[in-house]
Design a protein around this motif. Structure first.
Motif, PDB file in Angstrom:
ATOM      1  N   LEU A  60      -7.612   2.422 -14.799  1.00  0.00           N
ATOM      2  CA  LEU A  60      -6.550   3.280 -15.306  1.00  0.00           C
ATOM      3  C   LEU A  60      -5.801   2.611 -16.454  1.00  0.00           C
ATOM      4  CD1 LEU A  60      -5.048   4.855 -12.063  1.00  0.00           C
ATOM      5  CD2 LEU A  60      -6.029   6.080 -13.997  1.00  0.00           C
ATOM      6  N   ILE A  61      -5.571   1.316 -16.342  1.00  0.00           N
ATOM      7  CA  ILE A  61      -4.897   0.594 -17.421  1.00  0.00           C
ATOM      8  C   ILE A  61      -5.743   0.610 -18.691  1.00  0.00           C
ATOM      9  CG2 ILE A  61      -4.110  -1.688 -18.152  1.00  0.00           C
ATOM     10  CD1 ILE A  61      -3.332  -2.179 -15.213  1.00  0.00           C
ATOM     11  N   LEU A 105       0.830  -1.208   0.000  1.00  0.00           N
ATOM     12  CA  LEU A 105       0.000   0.000   0.000  1.00  0.00           C
ATOM     13  C   LEU A 105       0.864   1.257   0.000  1.00  0.00           C
ATOM     14  CD1 LEU A 105      -2.791  -0.991   2.565  1.00  0.00           C
ATOM     15  CD2 LEU A 105      -3.073  -0.713   0.101  1.00  0.00           C
ATOM     16  N   SER A 106       1.972   1.231   0.719  1.00  0.00           N
ATOM     17  CA  SER A 106       2.862   2.399   0.756  1.00  0.00           C
ATOM     18  C   SER A 106       3.474   2.664  -0.619  1.00  0.00           C
ATOM     19  CB  SER A 106       3.958   2.179   1.794  1.00  0.00           C
ATOM     20  OG  SER A 106       3.407   1.944   3.075  1.00  0.00           O
ATOM     21  N   VAL A 107       3.900   1.593  -1.276  1.00  0.00           N
ATOM     22  CA  VAL A 107       4.471   1.756  -2.619  1.00  0.00           C
ATOM     23  C   VAL A 107       3.407   2.289  -3.582  1.00  0.00           C
ATOM     24  CG1 VAL A 107       5.467   0.522  -4.586  1.00  0.00           C
ATOM     25  CG2 VAL A 107       6.223  -0.007  -2.263  1.00  0.00           C
ATOM     26  N   ALA A 108       2.202   1.731  -3.499  1.00  0.00           N
ATOM     27  CA  ALA A 108       1.121   2.182  -4.383  1.00  0.00           C
ATOM     28  C   ALA A 108       0.742   3.634  -4.099  1.00  0.00           C
ATOM     29  CB  ALA A 108      -0.094   1.273  -4.217  1.00  0.00           C
ATOM     30  N   GLY A 109       0.782   4.026  -2.818  1.00  0.00           N
ATOM     31  CA  GLY A 109       0.459   5.418  -2.486  1.00  0.00           C
ATOM     32  C   GLY A 109       1.489   6.392  -3.016  1.00  0.00           C
ATOM     33  N   PHE A 155       2.871   5.459 -17.929  1.00  0.00           N
ATOM     34  CA  PHE A 155       1.702   5.248 -17.073  1.00  0.00           C
ATOM     35  C   PHE A 155       1.191   3.815 -17.208  1.00  0.00           C
ATOM     36  CE2 PHE A 155       0.219   9.958 -16.916  1.00  0.00           C
ATOM     37  CZ  PHE A 155       1.164  10.202 -15.934  1.00  0.00           C
ATOM     38  N   LEU A 156       1.079   3.361 -18.436  1.00  0.00           N
ATOM     39  CA  LEU A 156       0.522   2.031 -18.680  1.00  0.00           C
ATOM     40  C   LEU A 156       1.403   0.942 -18.068  1.00  0.00           C
ATOM     41  CD1 LEU A 156      -1.593   0.271 -20.043  1.00  0.00           C
ATOM     42  CD2 LEU A 156      -0.261   0.404 -22.148  1.00  0.00           C
ATOM     43  N   ILE A 157       2.706   1.048 -18.249  1.00  0.00           N
ATOM     44  CA  ILE A 157       3.620   0.018 -17.736  1.00  0.00           C
ATOM     45  C   ILE A 157       3.608  -0.007 -16.206  1.00  0.00           C
ATOM     46  CG2 ILE A 157       6.042  -0.673 -17.581  1.00  0.00           C
ATOM     47  CD1 ILE A 157       6.393   0.452 -20.424  1.00  0.00           C
ATOM     48  N   TRP A 158       3.732   1.163 -15.596  1.00  0.00           N
ATOM     49  CA  TRP A 158       3.802   1.202 -14.136  1.00  0.00           C
ATOM     50  C   TRP A 158       2.454   0.910 -13.488  1.00  0.00           C
ATOM     51  CZ3 TRP A 158       7.897   0.724 -11.301  1.00  0.00           C
ATOM     52  CH2 TRP A 158       9.130   1.062 -11.826  1.00  0.00           C
ATOM     53  N   ASP A 159       1.371   1.242 -14.137  1.00  0.00           N
ATOM     54  CA  ASP A 159       0.061   0.869 -13.605  1.00  0.00           C
ATOM     55  C   ASP A 159      -0.076  -0.649 -13.513  1.00  0.00           C
ATOM     56  OD1 ASP A 159      -0.648   3.486 -13.343  1.00  0.00           O
ATOM     57  OD2 ASP A 159      -1.891   3.568 -15.149  1.00  0.00           O
ATOM     58  N   VAL A 160       0.419  -1.360 -14.527  1.00  0.00           N
ATOM     59  CA  VAL A 160       0.361  -2.824 -14.511  1.00  0.00           C
ATOM     60  C   VAL A 160       1.225  -3.386 -13.387  1.00  0.00           C
ATOM     61  CG1 VAL A 160       0.886  -4.901 -15.822  1.00  0.00           C
ATOM     62  CG2 VAL A 160      -0.210  -2.976 -16.958  1.00  0.00           C
TER      63      VAL A 160
END
Length: 224
Positions: free
Chosen positions: A210-211, A114-118, A145-150
């Motif tokens: 988002l993806i 959760l911390s990384v995602a935040g 955006f697309l790569i890191w969202d995945v």
């Protein structure tokens, strides 16, 4: 011999001869000077700014929602501690035992994910604002955006699944391996844990949207 010229006799009653008037010539008026042509051509009018892309606005809203849900889930998980008096086999009287997330590795991993995602949601939201202010950057930012969202979706979904499995065992137990349920004792702890898992699942669903949105935006920018 030449005859002498006869003198011209003037009639005394005749009016005197007036000298012939010379025709008056009107002075030519000087033509008005023509305005000098501007040496510098007129600057072209500034074109109006292009309308904001609805995909970019939706992207920003979703990233803010992900950030809010992730931060809320962290706060709920970290504060989900509860102390109860529990009877233990070697003690004659119930002993106070505290239940907290740091006792379970799966919940520790959940908080770390959760911390990384935040942190990623905060950075990507700021980048999304930059893209809205400068739409020409959207083509460069969207693939990242697309790569890191995945990647973040994979981390967050796995952590949410692990925390959900622990919460289910705490709620139902497992009679096959002798794991007893604890939510009948630590009711507040389990309620907090269920809320944090729900928020993590909600953030995962938002990342899926988002993806999809980033994929549609890239497809829209492909020249046909």
């Amino acid at each position: 011999m030449a005859e002498p010229e006869k003198a011209v006799e003037l009639d005394p009653e005749a009016p005197p001869l007036e000298p012939e008037a010379k025709p008056e010539t009107e002075p030519k008026a000087n033509p008005a000077p023509e305005p000098a042509a501007k040496s510098d051509p007129e600057a072209p009018a500034t074109p109006p700014p292009p309308p904001t892309d609805i995909f970019l606005l939706t992207d920003l809203v979703l990233r803010v929602l992900v950030l809010a849900s992730v931060v809320s889930s962290i706060a709920v998980t970290v504060t989900s501690h509860q102390t109860k008096a529990v009877p233990l086999p070697r003690f004659p009287s119930p002993v106070p035992v505290e239940a907290k997330f740091s006792d379970t590795p799966a919940l520790v991993y959940f908080v770390a994910a959760l911390s990384v995602a935040g942190l990623y949601s905060l950075i990507s939201a700021l980048a999304s604002v930059c893209v809205i202010l400068h739409p020409t950057f959207s083509t460069k930012f969207l693939p990242y955006f697309l790569i890191w969202d995945v990647v973040i979706l994979g981390i967050l979904a796995s952590a949410t699944g692990a925390a959900g499995a622990v919460a289910y065992v705490g709620l139902k137990g497992n009679s096959h391996v002798g794991w007893t349920k604890v939510c009948n004792v630590y009711d507040k702890f389990c309620q907090y844990l269920a809320s944090s898992v729900s928020l993590g699942l909600f953030a995962s669903v938002l990342l899926v949207f988002l993806i999809i949105l980033s994929t549609l935006s890239l497809h829209k920018k492909i020249p046909k």
